[in-house]
Design an enzyme around this catalytic site. Sequence first.
Site, PDB file in Angstrom:
ATOM      1  N   GLY A 178       0.803  -1.194   0.000  1.00 26.25           N
ATOM      2  CA  GLY A 178       0.000   0.000   0.000  1.00 26.25           C
ATOM      3  C   GLY A 178       0.845   1.257   0.000  1.00 26.25           C
ATOM      4  N   SER A 179       0.290   2.329  -0.552  1.00 26.53           N
ATOM      5  CA  SER A 179       0.962   3.621  -0.486  1.00 26.53           C
ATOM      6  C   SER A 179       0.869   4.167   0.941  1.00 26.53           C
ATOM      7  CB  SER A 179       0.316   4.596  -1.465  1.00 26.53           C
ATOM      8  OG  SER A 179       0.466   4.143  -2.785  1.00 26.53           O
ATOM      9  N   GLY A 180       1.603   5.251   1.182  1.00 28.04           N
ATOM     10  CA  GLY A 180       1.616   5.848   2.506  1.00 28.04           C
ATOM     11  C   GLY A 180       2.821   5.480   3.329  1.00 28.04           C
ATOM     12  N   HIS A 181       3.664   4.556   2.797  1.00 25.58           N
ATOM     13  CA  HIS A 181       4.869   4.113   3.518  1.00 25.58           C
ATOM     14  C   HIS A 181       6.148   4.644   2.871  1.00 25.58           C
ATOM     15  CE1 HIS A 181       2.109   1.488   5.522  1.00 25.58           C
ATOM     16  NE2 HIS A 181       1.914   0.720   4.462  1.00 25.58           N
ATOM     17  N   HIS A 232       0.327   0.703   9.374  1.00 19.28           N
ATOM     18  CA  HIS A 232      -0.940   1.141   8.794  1.00 19.28           C
ATOM     19  C   HIS A 232      -1.742   1.977   9.778  1.00 19.28           C
ATOM     20  CE1 HIS A 232       0.121  -2.552   6.570  1.00 19.28           C
ATOM     21  NE2 HIS A 232      -0.334  -1.876   5.532  1.00 19.28           N
TER      22      HIS A 232
END
Length: 333
Positions: free
Chosen positions: A53-56, A219
Amino acid sequence: MKKLINDPADVIADALAGLAAAHPELRVDQRNRIVLRGDAPVPGKVGLVSGGGSGHEPMHTGFVGPGMLDAACVGEVFTSPVPDQILAATTAVDAGVGVLHIVKNYTGDVMNFEMAAELAAAETGTEVVSVVVNDDVAVQDSLYTAGRRGVGGTVVLEKITGAAAEQRRPLAAVAELARVVNANSRSMGMALTSCTVPAAGKPTFELRVTEMEIGIGIHGEPGRRRVLLTPAREAAEMLLEPILSDLPFAAGDTVICFVNGMGGTPLVELYVMYNEVARILRDHRVSIARSLVGSYVTSLEMAGCSVTLTKVDEDLLRLWDAPVNTSALRWGV
């Protein structure tokens, strides 16, 4: 919610367009949402594919390039990429000697990478081996995974296996090396604030100004316990105690020490934490051979940090020291 975005629905497409503009040495496939090293597939070389997932960021797109990943698959924020994306990445980096999938231990990631590997074998005959990263000692189960989560150890694993692949080691050897790094890596994280997913528009959880969360996930998952805010020395002890006892690390061990920012913590504070971590390791007579300090596995704008220790031998250290040339990690070039 204050964020430097245009529309929550366009965050990933806009970010990939920016990555492509900033790094023309990469190939960015907007349709499939994958980032490839510009010269992939590299003849005679095992392909390395990861993603999530994106955001990392910068994990994983920031680690695409010589000496590390051949491709990264980009999901929505905190959401796994889908099998078709992973299949496209696998096919694009296959040079005929096999592909290694590096998969963080989250239910969606494991399932979708497994489906993509099966499709690659059936449609193109590509040999794919998957290694699941599960270095987080904070919890055994979460909403996102059965068993331990894959966190900071993923960066160490991608760097070391990337170097081995550049040396043209065969797929079985690179995969076994990945398993060794995973087995010898342990991580633990903490948060001072939550994070805000753009589509949600509000923090994932609430923390009072006097509190911090120990054992959080990347997350925005809450941790194993909430405690009163403490000085860095005490926070470092809360992170190191479960790490050191879990492997267990012992006097005379040599490690790579990785102090990672979660996205909203300045580097000056990460170095304060590193100093405390180094002090604790000296007290345990664990030797730091190499260090990495910075925000490499983030949770959007979350304030906090994680600590990863990887026990290493001379071969692993040589592979860590080998040249790497990516947008987020670069040395020896």
